[in-house]
Design a protein around this motif. Structure first.
Motif, mmCIF file in Angstrom:
data_model
loop_
_atom_site.group_PDB
_atom_site.id
_atom_site.type_symbol
_atom_site.label_atom_id
_atom_site.label_comp_id
_atom_site.label_asym_id
_atom_site.label_seq_id
_atom_site.Cartn_x
_atom_site.Cartn_y
_atom_site.Cartn_z
ATOM 1 N N TRP A 11 11.526 -3.796 2.736
ATOM 2 C CA TRP A 11 12.454 -4.088 1.635
ATOM 3 C C TRP A 11 12.874 -5.554 1.635
ATOM 4 N N THR A 12 12.831 -6.188 2.792
ATOM 5 C CA THR A 12 13.180 -7.607 2.879
ATOM 6 C C THR A 12 12.250 -8.443 2.014
ATOM 7 N N GLU A 13 10.982 -8.095 1.993
ATOM 8 C CA GLU A 13 10.006 -8.838 1.193
ATOM 9 C C GLU A 13 10.365 -8.834 -0.290
ATOM 10 N N ILE A 14 11.108 -7.834 -0.714
ATOM 11 C CA ILE A 14 11.523 -7.734 -2.117
ATOM 12 C C ILE A 14 12.922 -8.308 -2.309
ATOM 13 N N LEU A 15 13.843 -7.892 -1.449
ATOM 14 C CA LEU A 15 15.250 -8.239 -1.644
ATOM 15 C C LEU A 15 15.546 -9.710 -1.370
ATOM 16 N N ALA A 16 14.996 -10.255 -0.312
ATOM 17 C CA ALA A 16 15.344 -11.633 0.056
ATOM 18 C C ALA A 16 14.975 -12.638 -1.028
ATOM 19 N N VAL A 22 22.375 -0.569 1.369
ATOM 20 C CA VAL A 22 21.239 0.342 1.233
ATOM 21 C C VAL A 22 20.715 0.727 2.611
ATOM 22 N N THR A 23 20.280 1.979 2.718
ATOM 23 C CA THR A 23 19.675 2.462 3.958
ATOM 24 C C THR A 23 18.574 3.445 3.610
ATOM 25 N N PHE A 24 17.457 3.320 4.296
ATOM 26 C CA PHE A 24 16.264 4.077 3.963
ATOM 27 C C PHE A 24 15.781 4.873 5.170
ATOM 28 N N ALA A 69 0.812 -1.213 0.000
ATOM 29 C CA ALA A 69 0.000 0.000 0.000
ATOM 30 C C ALA A 69 0.847 1.265 0.000
ATOM 31 N N ARG A 70 2.117 1.152 0.396
ATOM 32 C CA ARG A 70 2.988 2.332 0.452
ATOM 33 C C ARG A 70 3.855 2.479 -0.803
ATOM 34 N N ASP A 71 3.720 1.568 -1.732
ATOM 35 C CA ASP A 71 4.595 1.587 -2.915
ATOM 36 C C ASP A 71 4.460 2.861 -3.732
ATOM 37 N N ASN A 72 3.271 3.473 -3.727
ATOM 38 C CA ASN A 72 3.104 4.684 -4.533
ATOM 39 C C ASN A 72 3.898 5.853 -3.978
ATOM 40 N N PHE A 73 4.317 5.763 -2.708
ATOM 41 C CA PHE A 73 5.192 6.784 -2.128
ATOM 42 C C PHE A 73 6.658 6.350 -2.129
ATOM 43 N N ARG A 74 6.895 5.041 -2.086
ATOM 44 C CA ARG A 74 8.263 4.558 -1.892
ATOM 45 C C ARG A 74 8.919 4.068 -3.184
ATOM 46 N N HIS A 75 8.121 3.720 -4.204
ATOM 47 C CA HIS A 75 8.631 3.351 -5.516
ATOM 48 C C HIS A 75 9.794 2.348 -5.449
ATOM 49 N N PRO A 76 9.548 1.177 -4.877
ATOM 50 C CA PRO A 76 10.650 0.242 -4.636
ATOM 51 C C PRO A 76 11.373 -0.226 -5.888
ATOM 52 N N TYR A 77 10.630 -0.484 -6.960
ATOM 53 C CA TYR A 77 11.314 -0.940 -8.172
ATOM 54 C C TYR A 77 12.258 0.139 -8.677
ATOM 55 N N GLU A 78 11.760 1.360 -8.794
ATOM 56 C CA GLU A 78 12.569 2.440 -9.363
ATOM 57 C C GLU A 78 13.793 2.735 -8.502
ATOM 58 N N VAL A 79 13.626 2.708 -7.174
ATOM 59 C CA VAL A 79 14.749 3.002 -6.279
ATOM 60 C C VAL A 79 15.825 1.931 -6.388
ATOM 61 N N LEU A 80 15.437 0.662 -6.309
ATOM 62 C CA LEU A 80 16.426 -0.420 -6.358
ATOM 63 C C LEU A 80 17.085 -0.504 -7.735
ATOM 64 N N GLU A 139 21.210 -4.552 3.826
ATOM 65 C CA GLU A 139 20.240 -3.523 4.184
ATOM 66 C C GLU A 139 20.433 -3.163 5.651
ATOM 67 N N ILE A 140 20.503 -1.864 5.931
ATOM 68 C CA ILE A 140 20.680 -1.388 7.299
ATOM 69 C C ILE A 140 19.319 -1.153 7.946
ATOM 70 N N TRP A 141 19.102 -1.773 9.091
ATOM 71 C CA TRP A 141 17.882 -1.620 9.877
ATOM 72 C C TRP A 141 16.630 -1.900 9.053
ATOM 73 N N PRO A 142 16.361 -3.156 8.740
ATOM 74 C CA PRO A 142 15.181 -3.486 7.936
ATOM 75 C C PRO A 142 13.867 -3.240 8.648
ATOM 76 N N GLY A 143 13.891 -3.078 9.978
ATOM 77 C CA GLY A 143 12.657 -2.831 10.717
ATOM 78 C C GLY A 143 11.855 -4.098 10.932
ATOM 79 N N GLY A 144 10.889 -4.012 11.816
ATOM 80 C CA GLY A 144 10.098 -5.188 12.133
ATOM 81 C C GLY A 144 9.261 -5.690 10.981
ATOM 82 N N SER A 145 8.798 -4.785 10.130
ATOM 83 C CA SER A 145 7.918 -5.182 9.021
ATOM 84 C C SER A 145 8.689 -5.738 7.831
#
Length: 273
Positions: free
Chosen positions: A78-83, A149-151, A45-56, A69-75
């Protein structure tokens, strides 16, 4: 909770993806990972603000790389994409918050992230978890990472007076010629930079100078996450905006209309020599 399709179908899609590419050539495998059924609804739901494909893609990500990845956070947004993208040919390091002397928030985040990995071994069984504390831990063996990468974390290190130490840690982990990708809430250029970034905003030129002091070479910027509606003058800082909404119901519709923060996306290189 993942989307309806099974994990086996996710892995099959990713294995079928492409491998080598130039920076201007679309990466079908990465698109499949971004759009895959393993993405949680809250993340997608946040992809329209974060644009993961374009950024990576801008960072030059390839599926045969070693990525930290630095500090992937509890959710694990980016892990859902990168891993899954890196699972078969590359190596994904998730550098979580350091545990010694950690805050309750960090411990909860680390626990949530560990639970996420354990719940779906078909995607996350090859993730290597390390710890990140500026100049205190090895996020990956020295000179082995192709990409770090760090976000939206630079302001945290500034608040702790560890921003330069953090960038030194990234520099050590990267191979000569490796890339550092940085996203951050972009501060106003008509105001001096608060050295502790209390508002959460960091000037782009300040960040470039920081990276260069450590030894990085500036390699480019992307405006994919720019938001000109962000006025950056809120009483509760950047956290006034979604997704945090620190002011609660106060002017919520106004801040929803602004959207998430204006962000810079920067790319740096570790010199070959």
């Amino acid at each position: 909770m993942v989307r309806a399709a099974g994990i086996a179908s996710v892995v099959a899609l990713l294995v079928a993806g492409t491998h080598a590419r130039a920076d201007d050539v679309p990466d079908a495998k990465l698109k499949q990972s971004v759009e895959g059924p393993q993405r949680t609804p809250a993340a997608a739901a946040r992809d329209n603000f974060r644009h993961p494909y374009e950024v990576l893609h801008f960072f030059g990500l390839r599926d045969d790389q070693t990525v930290v990845e630095i500090w992937p956070g509890g959710s694990g947004y980016w892990t859902e994409i990168l891993a899954p993208y890196l699972r078969d040919k590359g190596h994904y390091y998730a550098a979580v918050g350091e545990t010694v002397g950690a805050s309750e928030e960090t411990l909860k985040s680390n626990a949530a992230f560990a639970a996420k990995l354990a719940a779906t071994p078909g995607l996350y069984d090859r993730v290597t978890t390390t710890e990140f504390g500026a100049d205190r831990h090895e996020i990956a063996p020295a000179a082995t990472a192709d990409l770090v990468v760090t976000f939206r974390n630079v302001h945290n290190w500034m608040a702790q007076h560890e921003d330069e130490a953090a960038f030194r840690t990234f520099f050590r982990a990267l191979k000569p010629g490796g890339t550092l990708g940085v996203e951050e809430h972009r501060g106003r250029t008509d105001q001096p930079q608060d050295p502790e970034a209390k508002s959460g905003y960091v000037r782009q030129d300040w960040t470039i100078a920081l990276a260069e002091r450590v030894g990085f070479e500036f390699a480019g910027s992307s405006e994919v996450n720019a938001n000109p509606k962000d006025t950056k003058d809120y009483s509760a800082g950047v956290w006034t905006l979604p997704p945090v909404f620190r002011l609660g119901a106060v002017d919520r519709a106004k801040y929803e209309a602004i959207g998430e923060s204006d962000r810079f996306v920067l790319k740096f290189r570790k010199p070959v020599q």
